[in-house]
Design a protein around this motif. Structure first.
Motif, PDB file in Angstrom:
ATOM      1  N   PHE A  62      10.816   5.272  -5.501  1.00  0.00           N
ATOM      2  CA  PHE A  62      10.108   4.655  -4.383  1.00  0.00           C
ATOM      3  C   PHE A  62       9.400   3.393  -4.868  1.00  0.00           C
ATOM      4  O   PHE A  62       9.457   2.344  -4.210  1.00  0.00           O
ATOM      5  N   THR A  63       8.759   3.484  -6.019  1.00  0.00           N
ATOM      6  CA  THR A  63       8.118   2.303  -6.610  1.00  0.00           C
ATOM      7  C   THR A  63       9.152   1.212  -6.845  1.00  0.00           C
ATOM      8  O   THR A  63       8.945   0.047  -6.500  1.00  0.00           O
ATOM      9  N   MET A  64      10.290   1.595  -7.407  1.00  0.00           N
ATOM     10  CA  MET A  64      11.351   0.630  -7.668  1.00  0.00           C
ATOM     11  C   MET A  64      11.857   0.010  -6.363  1.00  0.00           C
ATOM     12  O   MET A  64      12.140  -1.187  -6.303  1.00  0.00           O
ATOM     13  N   GLN A  81       0.862  -1.180   0.000  1.00  0.00           N
ATOM     14  CA  GLN A  81       0.000   0.000   0.000  1.00  0.00           C
ATOM     15  C   GLN A  81       0.896   1.227   0.000  1.00  0.00           C
ATOM     16  O   GLN A  81       1.882   1.278   0.735  1.00  0.00           O
ATOM     17  N   VAL A  82       0.548   2.210  -0.819  1.00  0.00           N
ATOM     18  CA  VAL A  82       1.296   3.463  -0.892  1.00  0.00           C
ATOM     19  C   VAL A  82       0.317   4.596  -0.610  1.00  0.00           C
ATOM     20  O   VAL A  82      -0.675   4.762  -1.333  1.00  0.00           O
ATOM     21  N   THR A  83       0.587   5.347   0.446  1.00  0.00           N
ATOM     22  CA  THR A  83      -0.264   6.471   0.814  1.00  0.00           C
ATOM     23  C   THR A  83       0.483   7.784   0.619  1.00  0.00           C
ATOM     24  O   THR A  83       1.707   7.794   0.420  1.00  0.00           O
ATOM     25  N   ARG A  84      -0.244   8.869   0.715  1.00  0.00           N
ATOM     26  CA  ARG A  84       0.397  10.183   0.627  1.00  0.00           C
ATOM     27  C   ARG A  84       1.434  10.357   1.742  1.00  0.00           C
ATOM     28  O   ARG A  84       2.467  10.978   1.531  1.00  0.00           O
ATOM     29  N   ALA A  85       1.155   9.807   2.919  1.00  0.00           N
ATOM     30  CA  ALA A  85       2.131   9.890   4.016  1.00  0.00           C
ATOM     31  C   ALA A  85       3.437   9.199   3.628  1.00  0.00           C
ATOM     32  O   ALA A  85       4.525   9.687   3.968  1.00  0.00           O
ATOM     33  N   ASP A  86       3.354   8.079   2.915  1.00  0.00           N
ATOM     34  CA  ASP A  86       4.573   7.401   2.435  1.00  0.00           C
ATOM     35  C   ASP A  86       5.359   8.312   1.502  1.00  0.00           C
ATOM     36  O   ASP A  86       6.592   8.359   1.549  1.00  0.00           O
ATOM     37  N   LEU A  87       4.636   9.053   0.644  1.00  0.00           N
ATOM     38  CA  LEU A  87       5.314   9.954  -0.292  1.00  0.00           C
ATOM     39  C   LEU A  87       6.021  11.078   0.448  1.00  0.00           C
ATOM     40  O   LEU A  87       7.134  11.474   0.068  1.00  0.00           O
ATOM     41  N   ALA A 125       9.955  11.642   0.292  1.00  0.00           N
ATOM     42  CA  ALA A 125      10.501  12.940  -0.135  1.00  0.00           C
ATOM     43  C   ALA A 125      11.535  13.435   0.870  1.00  0.00           C
ATOM     44  O   ALA A 125      12.606  13.927   0.480  1.00  0.00           O
ATOM     45  N   GLY A 126      11.244  13.301   2.147  1.00  0.00           N
ATOM     46  CA  GLY A 126      12.199  13.726   3.170  1.00  0.00           C
ATOM     47  C   GLY A 126      13.483  12.921   3.135  1.00  0.00           C
ATOM     48  O   GLY A 126      14.573  13.468   3.290  1.00  0.00           O
ATOM     49  N   ALA A 127      13.357  11.616   2.908  1.00  0.00           N
ATOM     50  CA  ALA A 127      14.540  10.757   2.880  1.00  0.00           C
ATOM     51  C   ALA A 127      15.372  10.971   1.614  1.00  0.00           C
ATOM     52  O   ALA A 127      16.597  10.935   1.661  1.00  0.00           O
ATOM     53  N   SER A 128      14.697  11.216   0.501  1.00  0.00           N
ATOM     54  CA  SER A 128      15.404  11.317  -0.778  1.00  0.00           C
ATOM     55  C   SER A 128      15.797  12.742  -1.148  1.00  0.00           C
ATOM     56  O   SER A 128      16.666  12.951  -1.982  1.00  0.00           O
ATOM     57  N   GLY A 129      15.086  13.709  -0.561  1.00  0.00           N
ATOM     58  CA  GLY A 129      15.321  15.105  -0.943  1.00  0.00           C
ATOM     59  C   GLY A 129      14.566  15.503  -2.202  1.00  0.00           C
ATOM     60  O   GLY A 129      14.757  16.598  -2.720  1.00  0.00           O
ATOM     61  N   ASP A 130      13.699  14.630  -2.698  1.00  0.00           N
ATOM     62  CA  ASP A 130      12.934  14.913  -3.918  1.00  0.00           C
ATOM     63  C   ASP A 130      11.573  15.488  -3.536  1.00  0.00           C
ATOM     64  O   ASP A 130      10.632  14.754  -3.261  1.00  0.00           O
ATOM     65  N   PHE A 131      11.488  16.816  -3.512  1.00  0.00           N
ATOM     66  CA  PHE A 131      10.261  17.501  -3.115  1.00  0.00           C
ATOM     67  C   PHE A 131       9.495  18.054  -4.316  1.00  0.00           C
ATOM     68  O   PHE A 131       8.755  19.023  -4.195  1.00  0.00           O
ATOM     69  N   ASN A 132       9.655  17.429  -5.475  1.00  0.00           N
ATOM     70  CA  ASN A 132       8.929  17.858  -6.667  1.00  0.00           C
ATOM     71  C   ASN A 132       7.432  17.861  -6.352  1.00  0.00           C
ATOM     72  O   ASN A 132       6.904  16.872  -5.837  1.00  0.00           O
ATOM     73  N   PRO A 133       6.724  18.960  -6.652  1.00  0.00           N
ATOM     74  CA  PRO A 133       5.313  19.038  -6.297  1.00  0.00           C
ATOM     75  C   PRO A 133       4.404  18.009  -6.978  1.00  0.00           C
ATOM     76  O   PRO A 133       3.271  17.818  -6.526  1.00  0.00           O
ATOM     77  N   ILE A 134       4.866  17.307  -8.009  1.00  0.00           N
ATOM     78  CA  ILE A 134       4.040  16.245  -8.598  1.00  0.00           C
ATOM     79  C   ILE A 134       3.823  15.106  -7.612  1.00  0.00           C
ATOM     80  O   ILE A 134       2.933  14.285  -7.791  1.00  0.00           O
ATOM     81  N   HIS A 135       4.630  15.081  -6.536  1.00  0.00           N
ATOM     82  CA  HIS A 135       4.527  14.025  -5.536  1.00  0.00           C
ATOM     83  C   HIS A 135       3.710  14.441  -4.312  1.00  0.00           C
ATOM     84  O   HIS A 135       3.584  13.668  -3.376  1.00  0.00           O
ATOM     85  N   TRP A 136       3.178  15.674  -4.320  1.00  0.00           N
ATOM     86  CA  TRP A 136       2.377  16.088  -3.163  1.00  0.00           C
ATOM     87  C   TRP A 136       1.251  17.068  -3.467  1.00  0.00           C
ATOM     88  O   TRP A 136       0.346  17.242  -2.665  1.00  0.00           O
ATOM     89  N   SER A 137       1.249  17.712  -4.634  1.00  0.00           N
ATOM     90  CA  SER A 137       0.234  18.718  -4.946  1.00  0.00           C
ATOM     91  C   SER A 137      -0.647  18.266  -6.108  1.00  0.00           C
ATOM     92  O   SER A 137      -0.183  18.175  -7.254  1.00  0.00           O
ATOM     93  N   ASP A 138      -1.932  18.012  -5.805  1.00  0.00           N
ATOM     94  CA  ASP A 138      -2.859  17.625  -6.870  1.00  0.00           C
ATOM     95  C   ASP A 138      -2.950  18.700  -7.951  1.00  0.00           C
ATOM     96  O   ASP A 138      -2.938  18.380  -9.142  1.00  0.00           O
ATOM     97  N   SER A 139      -3.042  19.963  -7.551  1.00  0.00           N
ATOM     98  CA  SER A 139      -3.206  21.027  -8.550  1.00  0.00           C
ATOM     99  C   SER A 139      -1.977  21.135  -9.442  1.00  0.00           C
ATOM    100  O   SER A 139      -2.105  21.333 -10.656  1.00  0.00           O
TER     101      SER A 139
END
Length: 130
Positions: free
Chosen positions: A49-51, A9-15, A19-33
């Motif tokens: 993360f999927t990989m 299961q992958v939830t928004r909390a997992d993302l 993001a915190g662990a990887s440093g990848d804060f691209n908004p496609i991973h947290w902002s619907d708009s």
């Protein structure tokens, strides 16, 4: 031979955690708009993360992390993660393609979300004898 399926299961909390662990804060991973604004169907999981989740399944099949000799994928389709309590479900299956004389097992791996393949050319080699 088919290996037993693994489900994640992958939830928004997992993302957020990834993001915190990887440093990848691209908004496609947290902002619907933002995600829909760039043409995505919604917030998507990080490809790495999927990989990593698929790698976890391979490690479980192999019996230990050091038994994974090689692992590679191509990203086919994003994993869309709804903003609800359920999130998305990734199912990972594998088929033994070959067992070599030197104790290696080559796997063809399949990862799906919502019935659609999210990875292609997913393959792993694991050490089956020590």
């Amino acid at each position: 031979m088919e290996l037993s399926a693994k489900t994640f299961q992958v939830t928004r909390a997992d993302l957020v955690r990834y993001a915190g662990a990887s440093g990848d804060f691209n908004p496609i991973h947290w902002s619907d708009s933002f995600a829909t604004g760039v043409g995505l169907p919604g917030v998507i999981a990080h490809g790495m993360f999927t990989m990593a989740l698929v790698g976890r399944a391979i490690t479980e099949w192999a019996g230990s992390p050091d038994a994974v000799v090689e692992y590679g994928v191509r990203f086919t389709r994003p994993v869309v993660v709804p903003d609800d309590d359920q999130g998305a479900e990734i199912e990972v299956t594998a088929r033994v393609r070959e067992v070599t004389e030197d104790g290696l097992t080559r796997l063809d791996v399949t990862a799906t979300c919502g019935g659609e393949k999210v990875l292609s050319q997913a393959r792993a080699t694991i050490r089956t004898t020590r």
